[in-house]
Design a protein around this motif. Structure first.
Motif, PDB file in Angstrom:
ATOM      1  N   ASP A 122       0.859  -1.179   0.000  1.00  0.00           N
ATOM      2  CA  ASP A 122       0.000   0.000   0.000  1.00  0.00           C
ATOM      3  C   ASP A 122       0.902   1.239   0.000  1.00  0.00           C
ATOM      4  O   ASP A 122       1.775   1.372   0.855  1.00  0.00           O
ATOM      5  CB  ASP A 122      -0.890  -0.020   1.235  1.00  0.00           C
ATOM      6  CG  ASP A 122      -1.839   1.165   1.322  1.00  0.00           C
ATOM      7  OD1 ASP A 122      -1.929   1.941   0.349  1.00  0.00           O
ATOM      8  OD2 ASP A 122      -2.491   1.301   2.366  1.00  0.00           O
ATOM      9  N   GLU A 123       0.680   2.138  -0.952  1.00  0.00           N
ATOM     10  CA  GLU A 123       1.545   3.318  -1.070  1.00  0.00           C
ATOM     11  C   GLU A 123       1.154   4.446  -0.120  1.00  0.00           C
ATOM     12  O   GLU A 123       1.738   5.515  -0.162  1.00  0.00           O
ATOM     13  CB  GLU A 123       1.554   3.820  -2.516  1.00  0.00           C
ATOM     14  CG  GLU A 123       2.231   2.844  -3.456  1.00  0.00           C
ATOM     15  CD  GLU A 123       2.365   3.379  -4.871  1.00  0.00           C
ATOM     16  OE1 GLU A 123       2.923   4.481  -5.036  1.00  0.00           O
ATOM     17  OE2 GLU A 123       1.903   2.693  -5.794  1.00  0.00           O
ATOM     18  N   LYS A 124       0.203   4.201   0.755  1.00  0.00           N
ATOM     19  CA  LYS A 124      -0.183   5.207   1.737  1.00  0.00           C
ATOM     20  C   LYS A 124       0.662   5.033   2.993  1.00  0.00           C
ATOM     21  O   LYS A 124       1.255   3.999   3.224  1.00  0.00           O
ATOM     22  CB  LYS A 124      -1.663   5.061   2.083  1.00  0.00           C
ATOM     23  CG  LYS A 124      -2.580   5.317   0.909  1.00  0.00           C
ATOM     24  CD  LYS A 124      -4.014   5.068   1.292  1.00  0.00           C
ATOM     25  CE  LYS A 124      -4.885   5.200   0.059  1.00  0.00           C
ATOM     26  NZ  LYS A 124      -6.182   4.585   0.245  1.00  0.00           N
ATOM     27  N   LEU A 146       3.538   6.429   4.126  1.00  0.00           N
ATOM     28  CA  LEU A 146       4.980   6.234   4.000  1.00  0.00           C
ATOM     29  C   LEU A 146       5.675   6.701   5.272  1.00  0.00           C
ATOM     30  O   LEU A 146       5.184   7.590   5.981  1.00  0.00           O
ATOM     31  CB  LEU A 146       5.518   7.010   2.797  1.00  0.00           C
ATOM     32  CG  LEU A 146       4.967   6.592   1.431  1.00  0.00           C
ATOM     33  CD1 LEU A 146       5.536   7.494   0.345  1.00  0.00           C
ATOM     34  CD2 LEU A 146       5.284   5.139   1.130  1.00  0.00           C
ATOM     35  N   LEU A 171       8.002   0.097  -9.392  1.00  0.00           N
ATOM     36  CA  LEU A 171       6.779   0.774  -9.806  1.00  0.00           C
ATOM     37  C   LEU A 171       6.780   1.184 -11.266  1.00  0.00           C
ATOM     38  O   LEU A 171       5.730   1.516 -11.814  1.00  0.00           O
ATOM     39  CB  LEU A 171       6.531   1.994  -8.917  1.00  0.00           C
ATOM     40  CG  LEU A 171       6.283   1.665  -7.444  1.00  0.00           C
ATOM     41  CD1 LEU A 171       6.186   2.941  -6.621  1.00  0.00           C
ATOM     42  CD2 LEU A 171       5.031   0.823  -7.273  1.00  0.00           C
ATOM     43  N   ILE A 200       9.224   0.807  -4.441  1.00  0.00           N
ATOM     44  CA  ILE A 200       8.660   1.021  -3.107  1.00  0.00           C
ATOM     45  C   ILE A 200       9.021  -0.207  -2.289  1.00  0.00           C
ATOM     46  O   ILE A 200       8.896  -1.341  -2.764  1.00  0.00           O
ATOM     47  CB  ILE A 200       7.145   1.278  -3.125  1.00  0.00           C
ATOM     48  CG1 ILE A 200       6.671   1.630  -1.696  1.00  0.00           C
ATOM     49  CG2 ILE A 200       6.376   0.117  -3.717  1.00  0.00           C
ATOM     50  CD1 ILE A 200       5.265   2.192  -1.626  1.00  0.00           C
ATOM     51  N   GLU A 204       8.779  -2.041   1.686  1.00  0.00           N
ATOM     52  CA  GLU A 204       8.206  -2.095   3.019  1.00  0.00           C
ATOM     53  C   GLU A 204       9.037  -3.089   3.816  1.00  0.00           C
ATOM     54  O   GLU A 204       9.261  -4.211   3.366  1.00  0.00           O
ATOM     55  CB  GLU A 204       6.750  -2.550   2.963  1.00  0.00           C
ATOM     56  CG  GLU A 204       6.089  -2.617   4.324  1.00  0.00           C
ATOM     57  CD  GLU A 204       4.641  -3.070   4.242  1.00  0.00           C
ATOM     58  OE1 GLU A 204       4.306  -4.051   4.923  1.00  0.00           O
ATOM     59  OE2 GLU A 204       3.875  -2.453   3.475  1.00  0.00           O
ATOM     60  N   LYS A 262       8.639   2.166   5.224  1.00  0.00           N
ATOM     61  CA  LYS A 262       7.902   2.067   3.965  1.00  0.00           C
ATOM     62  C   LYS A 262       8.189   3.361   3.215  1.00  0.00           C
ATOM     63  O   LYS A 262       7.822   4.445   3.678  1.00  0.00           O
ATOM     64  CB  LYS A 262       6.414   1.884   4.184  1.00  0.00           C
ATOM     65  CG  LYS A 262       5.679   1.684   2.872  1.00  0.00           C
ATOM     66  CD  LYS A 262       4.193   1.406   2.886  1.00  0.00           C
ATOM     67  CE  LYS A 262       3.413   1.480   4.096  1.00  0.00           C
ATOM     68  NZ  LYS A 262       1.957   1.356   3.882  1.00  0.00           N
ATOM     69  N   TYR A 309       9.694   5.179  -0.906  1.00  0.00           N
ATOM     70  CA  TYR A 309      10.137   5.076  -2.296  1.00  0.00           C
ATOM     71  C   TYR A 309      11.660   5.147  -2.333  1.00  0.00           C
ATOM     72  O   TYR A 309      12.264   5.929  -1.604  1.00  0.00           O
ATOM     73  CB  TYR A 309       9.572   6.220  -3.138  1.00  0.00           C
ATOM     74  CG  TYR A 309       8.078   6.222  -3.251  1.00  0.00           C
ATOM     75  CD1 TYR A 309       7.407   5.224  -3.955  1.00  0.00           C
ATOM     76  CD2 TYR A 309       7.327   7.232  -2.670  1.00  0.00           C
ATOM     77  CE1 TYR A 309       6.027   5.228  -4.064  1.00  0.00           C
ATOM     78  CE2 TYR A 309       5.946   7.249  -2.778  1.00  0.00           C
ATOM     79  CZ  TYR A 309       5.309   6.248  -3.472  1.00  0.00           C
ATOM     80  OH  TYR A 309       3.937   6.248  -3.574  1.00  0.00           O
TER      81      TYR A 309
END
Length: 179
Positions: free
Chosen positions: A34-36, A38, A134, A146, A148, A169, A171
Motif C-alpha cells: 500500500d503506497e499510503k 509512507l 513501480l 517502493i 516495506e 515504507k 520510495y
C-alpha cells in the motif's frame, strides 16, 4: 464395446479437465504494498532512500563493491547520529520478498553511529522486506521502487533480551546513471 470406449473417453476427458482446473502450486502470491502512510523522515534529519545495481557491501557497512545484488539503503542523519539500513535484494525480477531466514543470513545490515551514545550490541532476528518496481518498463536509472520492511533486532547480552523493531515504507530512487 462402444459403451466401454465412450466410458473410457469420458473418464479421460474428466481427468484432463480436473488437472487443468487445479491450482498451480509453488507460485508465490503477488506482492502488494500500500503506497499510503509512507515512513516520514524524523524532524530535523537528512534522509536518503536510494538503490544501486550489481553491487554488494564490503564487510563493515558503507562501501560497495561489484556484486550480484540490487542494494537498497535508507539513511537518516540527525545532529551527529546516523542510522543506515542496507538491503541486499536479488537482481532478477520486478519484485522481491525477503523473509526471516534471509535476514538472519545477512541480506540486511544495519549501521548506526553516535559518538556520545551507548548502544547495546544487537543482532537481527526476524522481520521481512518486500519491494516492487513501480516503473518496470523504464530503464533502471529512471525507475523507482517502493519497499516495506519490518526488521526486529534483539540485544546480544542481558536476560530477558531487549527487542527493537524498525518499520520502513518508502520510495527508493537510483543512485546511478546509465543513459
Amino acid at each position: 464395446m462402444i459403451k466401454q470406449t465412450t466410458l473410457l473417453l469420458c473418464l479421460l476427458l474428466l481427468t484432463l479437465v480436473n488437472f487443468s482446473c487445479s491450482k498451480k502450486r509453488g507460485l508465490e502470491p503477488a506482492i502488494v504494498i500500500d503506497e499510503k502512510n509512507l515512513t516520514a523522515c524524523p524532524a530535523g534529519a537528512n534522509c536518503q532512500y536510494l538503490f544501486t545495481e550489481h553491487a554488494d557491501i564490503n564487510p563493515g557497512p558503507g562501501t560497495f563493491v561489484t556484486g550480484n545484488y540490487r542494494i537498497f539503503w535508507s539513511s537518516a542523519l540527525n545532529q551527529g547520529v546516523s542510522y543506515t539500513m542496507y538491503i541486499k535484494a536479488p537482481m532478477m525480477g520486478t519484485s522481491f520478498n525477503l523473509k526471516r531466514a534471509d535476514i538472519i543470513n545477512g541480506k540486511i545490515e544495519v549501521s548506526r553511529s553516535c559518538p556520545a551514545c551507548l548502544f547495546a550490541a544487537s543482532k537481527l532476528v526476524d522481520g521481512y522486506v518486500k519491494g516492487i518496481n513501480l516503473l518496470p518498463g523504464k530503464p533502471a536509472d529512471q525507475t523507482k521502487w517502493i519497499l516495506e520492511a519490518q526488521i526486529i533486532s534483539e540485544s546480544v547480552y542481558g536476560s530477558p533480551a531487549v527487542r527493537d523493531t524498525v518499520f520502513l515504507k518508502q520510495y527508493f530512487y537510483p543512485n546511478f546513471v546509465y543513459n
